[in-house]
Enzyme design. Structure first.
Site, PDB file in Angstrom:
ATOM      1  N   GLU A  21       0.861  -1.189   0.000  1.00  0.00           N
ATOM      2  CA  GLU A  21       0.000   0.000   0.000  1.00  0.00           C
ATOM      3  C   GLU A  21       0.889   1.227   0.000  1.00  0.00           C
ATOM      4  O   GLU A  21       1.931   1.230   0.651  1.00  0.00           O
ATOM      5  CB  GLU A  21      -0.876   0.083   1.261  1.00  0.00           C
ATOM      6  CG  GLU A  21      -2.075  -0.805   1.240  1.00  0.00           C
ATOM      7  CD  GLU A  21      -1.827  -2.091   2.004  1.00  0.00           C
ATOM      8  OE1 GLU A  21      -0.875  -2.132   2.805  1.00  0.00           O
ATOM      9  OE2 GLU A  21      -2.583  -3.054   1.793  1.00  0.00           O
ATOM     10  N   TYR A  42       7.759   1.932  -7.755  1.00  0.00           N
ATOM     11  CA  TYR A  42       7.085   0.628  -7.909  1.00  0.00           C
ATOM     12  C   TYR A  42       6.625   0.413  -9.359  1.00  0.00           C
ATOM     13  O   TYR A  42       6.750  -0.692  -9.893  1.00  0.00           O
ATOM     14  CB  TYR A  42       5.885   0.529  -6.970  1.00  0.00           C
ATOM     15  CG  TYR A  42       6.229   0.716  -5.508  1.00  0.00           C
ATOM     16  CD1 TYR A  42       7.296   0.033  -4.931  1.00  0.00           C
ATOM     17  CD2 TYR A  42       5.487   1.568  -4.684  1.00  0.00           C
ATOM     18  CE1 TYR A  42       7.626   0.211  -3.592  1.00  0.00           C
ATOM     19  CE2 TYR A  42       5.812   1.746  -3.346  1.00  0.00           C
ATOM     20  CZ  TYR A  42       6.876   1.071  -2.812  1.00  0.00           C
ATOM     21  OH  TYR A  42       7.197   1.243  -1.499  1.00  0.00           O
TER      22      TYR A  42
HETATM   23  C1  LIG Z   1      10.558   6.308  -2.262  1.00  0.00           C
HETATM   24  C2  LIG Z   1      12.029   6.280  -1.879  1.00  0.00           C
HETATM   25  C3  LIG Z   1      12.337   5.035  -1.056  1.00  0.00           C
HETATM   26  C4  LIG Z   1      12.874   6.278  -3.171  1.00  0.00           C
HETATM   27  O1  LIG Z   1      14.233   6.125  -2.824  1.00  0.00           O
HETATM   28  P1  LIG Z   1      15.415   6.743  -3.696  1.00  0.00           P
HETATM   29  O2  LIG Z   1      16.685   6.071  -3.285  1.00  0.00           O
HETATM   30  O3  LIG Z   1      15.410   8.216  -3.649  1.00  0.00           O
HETATM   31  O4  LIG Z   1      14.977   6.288  -5.166  1.00  0.00           O
HETATM   32  P2  LIG Z   1      15.904   5.902  -6.390  1.00  0.00           P
HETATM   33  O5  LIG Z   1      17.014   6.903  -6.562  1.00  0.00           O
HETATM   34  O6  LIG Z   1      16.295   4.471  -6.284  1.00  0.00           O
HETATM   35  O7  LIG Z   1      14.869   6.100  -7.601  1.00  0.00           O
HETATM   36  C5  LIG Z   1      14.275   4.992  -8.254  1.00  0.00           C
HETATM   37  C6  LIG Z   1      13.015   5.427  -8.968  1.00  0.00           C
HETATM   38  O8  LIG Z   1      12.055   5.928  -8.031  1.00  0.00           O
HETATM   39  C7  LIG Z   1      11.332   7.023  -8.609  1.00  0.00           C
HETATM   40  N1  LIG Z   1      11.676   8.258  -7.875  1.00  0.00           N
HETATM   41  C8  LIG Z   1      12.503   8.354  -6.809  1.00  0.00           C
HETATM   42  N2  LIG Z   1      12.568   9.632  -6.384  1.00  0.00           N
HETATM   43  C9  LIG Z   1      11.756  10.352  -7.186  1.00  0.00           C
HETATM   44  C10 LIG Z   1      11.422  11.733  -7.248  1.00  0.00           C
HETATM   45  N3  LIG Z   1      11.961  12.630  -6.393  1.00  0.00           N
HETATM   46  N4  LIG Z   1      10.535  12.133  -8.194  1.00  0.00           N
HETATM   47  C11 LIG Z   1      10.003  11.254  -9.065  1.00  0.00           C
HETATM   48  N5  LIG Z   1      10.301   9.910  -9.073  1.00  0.00           N
HETATM   49  C12 LIG Z   1      11.175   9.487  -8.144  1.00  0.00           C
HETATM   50  C13 LIG Z   1      11.805   7.111 -10.043  1.00  0.00           C
HETATM   51  O9  LIG Z   1      11.002   6.242 -10.822  1.00  0.00           O
HETATM   52  C14 LIG Z   1      13.224   6.563  -9.947  1.00  0.00           C
HETATM   53  O10 LIG Z   1      13.680   6.019 -11.173  1.00  0.00           O
HETATM   54  P3  LIG Z   1      14.525   6.983 -12.178  1.00  0.00           P
HETATM   55  O11 LIG Z   1      15.785   7.315 -11.421  1.00  0.00           O
HETATM   56  O12 LIG Z   1      14.778   6.113 -13.369  1.00  0.00           O
HETATM   57  O13 LIG Z   1      13.689   8.199 -12.442  1.00  0.00           O
HETATM   58  C15 LIG Z   1      12.420   7.582  -1.083  1.00  0.00           C
HETATM   59  O14 LIG Z   1      11.916   8.708  -1.772  1.00  0.00           O
HETATM   60  C16 LIG Z   1      11.920   7.607   0.346  1.00  0.00           C
HETATM   61  O15 LIG Z   1      12.587   7.104   1.262  1.00  0.00           O
HETATM   62  N6  LIG Z   1      10.758   8.252   0.580  1.00  0.00           N
HETATM   63  C17 LIG Z   1      10.200   8.369   1.948  1.00  0.00           C
HETATM   64  C18 LIG Z   1       9.653   7.072   2.460  1.00  0.00           C
HETATM   65  C19 LIG Z   1       8.543   6.567   1.576  1.00  0.00           C
HETATM   66  O16 LIG Z   1       7.702   7.318   1.106  1.00  0.00           O
HETATM   67  N7  LIG Z   1       8.526   5.241   1.368  1.00  0.00           N
HETATM   68  C20 LIG Z   1       7.511   4.582   0.562  1.00  0.00           C
HETATM   69  C21 LIG Z   1       6.423   4.073   1.433  1.00  0.00           C
HETATM   70  S1  LIG Z   1       5.233   3.145   0.472  1.00  0.00           S
END
Ligand SMILES: CC(C)(COP(=O)(O)OP(=O)(O)OC[C@H]1O[C@@H](n2cnc3c(N)ncnc32)[C@H](O)[C@@H]1OP(=O)(O)O)[C@@H](O)C(=O)NCCC(=O)NCCS
Length: 178
Positions: free
Chosen positions: A112, A124
């Site tokens: 979720e 995702y």
């Molecule tokens: C979601 C989260 C885990 C992503 O981690 P991250 O290490 O920054 O992500 P990545 O660098 O591996 O990015 C992978 C993909 O995620 C998406 N993404 C990550 N950050 C993004 C941003 N700021 N805007 C848009 N897409 C984004 C993109 O699809 C990206 O692929 P791309 O690089 O080809 O565009 C991070 O933003 C986070 O910790 N958020 C807070 C906690 C949270 O919301 N967790 C999810 C609960 S369901």
């Protein structure tokens, strides 16, 4: 070898990691973060599989958890320390969690996510998760709806082709030790 390639280690989460994990939780979710007790309970549960990402300085910079029940896994949590985001660490964590699902014969993965959480939804979706509806007012802090996302069978070619393409690209920019 690319000298600038980020190198991280992803290994199972230990109870001794919980203080560092909760610090990242607080930065990620503010006052609605999971408690230390929640993580202790998770790590005492045989269904739960938690991993953390450690950087070259030995700092815990992210984590992911799943619950695995028969042939389904539920992603319970994923978080990357804000200063380290957009460096493919979230993707690397998802990769390790999916590999763990393959190892355990899991066929479907679900989760979720807040409907407003575009970053996570993008992550995702990049790996082929599809939205199959919402849970109304699922989050108690602001009554926000949750999007329910599922993979198809992860052993099917369609999922694997996309997965393998993503992992090939991922491994060009980040080195993941397990
Ligand atoms: C979601 C989260 C885990 C992503 O981690 P991250 O290490 O920054 O992500 P990545 O660098 O591996 O990015 C992978 C993909 O995620 C998406 N993404 C990550 N950050 C993004 C941003 N700021 N805007 C848009 N897409 C984004 C993109 O699809 C990206 O692929 P791309 O690089 O080809 O565009 C991070 O933003 C986070 O910790 N958020 C807070 C906690 C949270 O919301 N967790 C999810 C609960 S369901």
């Amino acid at each position: 070898m690319n000298a600038n390639k980020l190198r991280i280690k992803i290994r199972p989460m230990l109870k001794s990691d919980i203080n560092d994990v909760v610090a990242v939780e607080e930065e990620s979710y503010g006052k609605h973060h999971w408690s230390r007790e929640s993580f202790f309970n998770e790590l005492s549960n045989d269904l739960a599989h938690y991993f953390c990402a450690i950087n070259e300085e030995g700092k815990l910079i992210g984590y992911i958890g799943t619950w695995q029940i028969i042939e389904e896994a539920h992603i319970t949590n994923i978080s990357v320390k804000p200063d380290f985001r957009r460096n493919k660490i979230g993707e690397a964590l998802l990769h390790v969690a999916i590999e763990n699902c393959y190892k355990n014969g899991i066929k479907y993965i679900t989760l979720e996510v807040r409907v407003s959480n575009e970053k996570a939804i993008n992550l995702y979706s990049k790996y082929g998760f599809k939205s199959l509806g919402t849970r109304k007012e699922y989050y108690q802090d602001n009554n926000e709806d949750a999007l329910i996302m599922w993979t198809e069978n992860i052993f099917y070619d369609k999922f694997k082709t996309l997965y393998n393409e993503n992992i090939e690209k991922l491994k060009k920019v980040i080195s993941i030790d397990e």
